[in-house]
Enzyme design. Structure first.
Site, PDB file in Angstrom:
ATOM      1  N   CYS A 268       0.814  -1.220   0.000  1.00 27.90           N
ATOM      2  CA  CYS A 268       0.000   0.000   0.000  1.00 27.90           C
ATOM      3  C   CYS A 268       0.847   1.271   0.000  1.00 27.90           C
ATOM      4  CB  CYS A 268      -0.984  -0.014   1.171  1.00 27.90           C
ATOM      5  SG  CYS A 268      -0.225   0.030   2.818  1.00 27.90           S
TER       6      CYS A 268
ATOM      7  N   HIS B   8      -2.584   1.262   7.083  1.00 28.28           N
ATOM      8  CA  HIS B   8      -2.909   1.112   5.656  1.00 28.28           C
ATOM      9  C   HIS B   8      -3.145   2.493   5.059  1.00 28.28           C
ATOM     10  CE1 HIS B   8      -4.215  -0.926   2.055  1.00 28.28           C
ATOM     11  NE2 HIS B   8      -5.372  -0.296   2.057  1.00 28.28           N
TER      12      HIS B   8
ATOM     13  N   HIS C 254      -5.910   1.501  -4.061  1.00 31.38           N
ATOM     14  CA  HIS C 254      -5.010   0.994  -3.028  1.00 31.38           C
ATOM     15  C   HIS C 254      -4.588  -0.430  -3.340  1.00 31.38           C
ATOM     16  CE1 HIS C 254      -8.200  -1.192  -0.336  1.00 31.38           C
ATOM     17  NE2 HIS C 254      -8.640  -1.100  -1.575  1.00 31.38           N
TER      18      HIS C 254
END
Length: 220
Positions: free
Chosen positions: A134, A181, A193
């Protein structure tokens, strides 16, 4: 003379596809179908599809398989991606003309780079070009725009300056999962993402506010 009858594709060996019960239907999977996309399309959740089809925690499905699908709505309080409650949230700020605020300089380049990576695999520690995690995706996207961000999500949470959900513009960072994240906002209430191992880089709805720990506006 008897005419040949076309037969549907058989499910892959080992997958027990039972006859659908009341309130269920079956869908023949096509190339490119994913569990999350099917959940979103049919108004259900990934967890429901996993349970109906005996997938356990796996999200792997294959073209030619028959997938059981609930015709009922997804359970209240869950979104089709299976990542939190799905409640109406304030939309990003609109201008008088009805469009979002213009993106920060460089944001368009970052978004364009992220879009070009769609479908590539999540790779732990990956910064491209074959795969990304990510923060690697976000770092490389902004690097393409001429801005060097920190490598990890834990540092990216302090990059740029704090902004709000209502003032998000394409290129802004959305931090979720208790700061573990990061997603790239691309406008229209969506992000790009790299979700997790076993998944590919994808576009998804903006996470609900209760799942977000911060929004960061990147400047040169």
């Amino acid at each position: 003379m008897t005419q040949p009858v076309e037969r549907p594709a058989e499910p892959r060996p080992g997958r027990d596809v039972a006859k659908p019960a009341a309130g269920e239907k079956t869908v023949l999977l096509r190339p490119g179908d994913t569990l999350s996309a099917l959940a979103l399309e049919h108004g259900t959740s990934v967890e429901v599809l996993q349970e109906l089809n005996g997938l356990g925690s796996s999200t792997l499905v294959y073209a030619g398989e028959t997938l059981r699908m609930s015709t009922a709505e997804a359970p209240a309080g869950r979104d089709p991606m299976g990542e939190g409650s799905h409640q109406p949230e304030p939309a990003p700020k609109q201008t008088d003309a009805g469009s979002e605020e213009p993106p920060v300089k460089g944001g368009a380049s970052a978004v364009a780079f992220a879009r070009a990576q769609l479908g590539k695999p999540y790779t732990w520690g990956g910064t491209g070009p074959i795969g990304f995690d990510c923060s690697g995706l976000v770092m490389r996207a902004w690097q393409e725009a001429g801005v060097q961000l920190p490598r990890t999500t834990w540092d990216q949470v302090r990059a740029g300056e704090a902004t709000t959900r209502a003032r998000l513009v394409p290129g802004d960072l959305v931090i979720t999962r208790s700061g573990g994240h990061v997603q790239l906002y691309i406008g229209d209430g969506k992000v790009i993402h790299a979700p997790r191992p076993g998944r590919t880089i994808t576009a998804a709805p903006l996470a609900v506010a209760s799942d977000v720990v911060g929004y960061r506006h990147i400047t040169r």
